[in-house]
Design a protein around this motif. Structure first.
Motif: not given
Lengths: 258, 318
Positions: B93, B107-108, B111, B115, B123, B168, B172
């Motif tokens: 990322l 996109v990164s 994300y 998160f 989550q 996940l 982040a």
């Protein structure tokens, strides 16, 4: 590209470079022949560092035509259009041009020897033994044989710069660019780096050197170019430019530096 | 003036100046605080030892029981797997975030925004109830036929939900750590590598990331310690890590407090061990900062030398 000796090593036609609205180079025309040692002089902000960074495409040109060894830098010409080169093609061109930086930029996590060997092995895929032998002889050439295992942090500025020159030479470049190689050095360390550069100049290497070292320019340069405010003010032999300058701006600069 | 420096700075000593007695400063408030804290500590120890609700005998009984040790092992495994997943994701990322391709870097950004912007607990619950959102997971042509189908409940077991939820989320946070590390490496390093003909991937792997490590590793250690404790949230997914193992036991025997104490003692033991490791990691990296390479301090010194400024020991610039 074939090594046609009639093709100049570097040919710049009306090179322009802008950063945003600031035009740093306002039409540079220059030729550097094979084996020529050219020094670029000029006050800071005159565009000389930007110009040599264009030559290996660390900066992109805004307008004009720049060739190294007959090859366009950063572009391919096809049916009257310029096509941007892919990253691997740009990397291939850079591999043949050595560059020495003001701040040395040695890799601090590698020894002197590893610094020199990294690119020939990683980029050229040459066998390790061959590279090692060449690296050791280059270290000897720059007078650093005894420091092959030293990390850059343990070396003086002059020693780091000599290793940096050896690192660039390890790729067996056809052209060497020096961006103020002695400006970050303590005065007593300048001499050892200049000696290495003089030796290199005498060996026939094509060199473009941005420097404030008038002594170097006088002693080994074939040509001296004085730049100011993004244009070439005066170019010619060291005697012509340094001893008998035709332009007032050149005279002012030289009287301040000497 | 013909006077030498020695004459100008010489001071005639006051007779007997070295023999004068010194009365030390008294600290009455400090002493009062000692007394108050001693009393409070005695009260605290007293209640711990005499209040039978602590159930120390139960703590002793379960401290090394198979179910608790098994839970501890699962906690350690989960911490390790989630951190590995987080680090791998984080590097990816971070590189994406620094990409010149706006879609990739966007996109990164999304994300990381998502998160970090939602609680890890929520989550984890989402991963636990994922089958309510997607009962079936299928592989196939987008918007076209599918080749294989999986029942989500079979695919996303509590273990998977725990690993995905923690990993996940960690990705982040690691992305920001790795990004800071990459950005901390001098631009001249990349330029020197480019000038040698290296391509982006090699520059990242061989030149930039190794140097970014000194900035990346210390906070990664901190995150590992934090992750160890965060795994306790996974108890809501009915994954039998340390806390859930304790909960299972006290739901049988109703010894709630002693079992929570048992779990807490294990958590504090492991975090203490990790903290000691963290101390050595940080010391190692601060030392290499001083010894090798153009570290921050040597760089400042260098810059000042170039500007013709020297800094003397009193920190006074001349």
């Amino acid at each position: 590209m074939t090594a046609d000796t009639r093709v100049p090593m570097v040919r710049a036609e009306d090179i322009r470079k802008s950063f945003g609205h600031l035009e740093v180079l306002k039409g540079i025309n220059l030729e550097v022949q094979r084996g020529e040692v050219m020094t670029l002089l000029g006050p800071s902000g005159s565009g000389k560092t930007t110009f040599i960074r264009l030559i290996n495409h660390l900066e992109t040109i805004t307008a004009g035509r720049l060739t190294v060894d007959g090859q366009l830098v950063g572009y391919r010409e096809h049916q009257d259009r310029l096509h941007e080169l892919r990253e691997s093609e740009v990397a291939g061109m850079r591999a043949e041009i050595g560059m020495v930086f003001q701040r040395f930029n040695l890799f601090p996590h590698m020894t002197a020897l590893q610094n020199i060997m990294a690119a020939p092995i990683g980029v050229r895929r040459e066998p390790k033994g061959v590279v090692r032998e060449r690296a050791l002889s280059l270290l000897e050439r720059v007078g650093m044989s005894d420091k092959s295992g030293a990390y850059p942090g343990a070396l003086s500025g002059g020693q780091q710069q000599r290793v940096a020159i050896a690192r660039a030479l390890a790729m067996q470049p056809k052209l060497m660019l020096f961006d103020e190689p002695t400006s970050a050095l303590d005065p007593e360390l300048v001499g050892e780096v200049l000696d290495v550069m003089k030796d290199l100049a005498r060996s026939g290497m094509t060199m473009i050197v941005v420097t404030h070292e008038m002594g170097f320019a006088k002693e080994v340069a074939d040509s001296v170019v004085f730049m100011d405010d993004g244009v070439v003010v005066e170019a010619g032999s060291p005697d012509a430019v340094l001893v008998d300058p035709q332009h007032q701006r050149t005279r002012d600069f030289i009287s301040k530096v000497l | 003036m013909p006077a030498t420096a020695r004459d100008e700075h010489a001071v005639a000593p006051t007779p007997g100046a070295h023999a004068q007695p010194v009365v030390k400063l008294r600290h009455p408030i400090r002493w009062a605080s000692y007394v108050i804290i001693a009393v409070l500590a005695a009260m605290f120890v007293n209640t711990i030892l005499t209040n039978p609700n602590y159930g120390w005998d139960v703590v002793g009984e379960y401290f090394t029981s198979v179910r608790i040790l098994d839970g501890l092992l699962k906690t350690l495994q989960l911490t390790a797997i989630a951190m590995v997943l987080g680090i791998v994701l984080g590097v990816g990322l971070a590189v994406m975030r620094l990409s010149s391709n706006p879609a990739v870097s966007g996109v990164s950004w999304l994300y990381i925004w998502f998160f970090r912007g939602t609680p890890i607990f929520v989550q984890l619950l989402f991963w636990g109830y994922i089958s309510a959102l997607y009962p079936v997971i299928s592989l196939g042509i987008p918007f076209g036929p599918s080749f294989v189908e999986f029942d989500t409940n079979v695919l996303i077991t509590p273990v998977m939900a725990a690993i995905l939820g923690l990993g996940l989320n960690e990705g982040a946070y690691m992305a920001e750590i790795v990004r800071a590390g990459i950005l901390s490496v001098d631009k001249g390093q990349t330029e020197a590598a480019q000038a040698l003909g290296m391509k982006r991937g090699r520059i990242l792997r061989q030149i930039v990331l190794p140097q970014a490590m000194r900035v990346i590793i210390p906070p990664t250690g901190n995150n590992t310690i934090s992750m160890l404790k965060t795994t306790s949230l996974v108890s809501v997914l009915a994954f039998p890590e340390l806390l859930y193992a304790a909960q299972l036991i006290y739901s049988d025997n109703f010894e709630t407090i002693p079992l929570l104490i048992t779990a807490s003692i294990w958590y504090i033991i492991v975090t203490s061990v990790l903290t000691v490791g963290q101390y050595y990691i940080e010391r190692h990296y601060s030392r290499s900062e001083r010894l090798a390479g153009p570290g921050v301090l040597s760089r400042i010194a260098e810059l000042q030398r170039r500007r013709g400024v020297t800094v003397d020991t009193e920190g006074e610039a001349r």
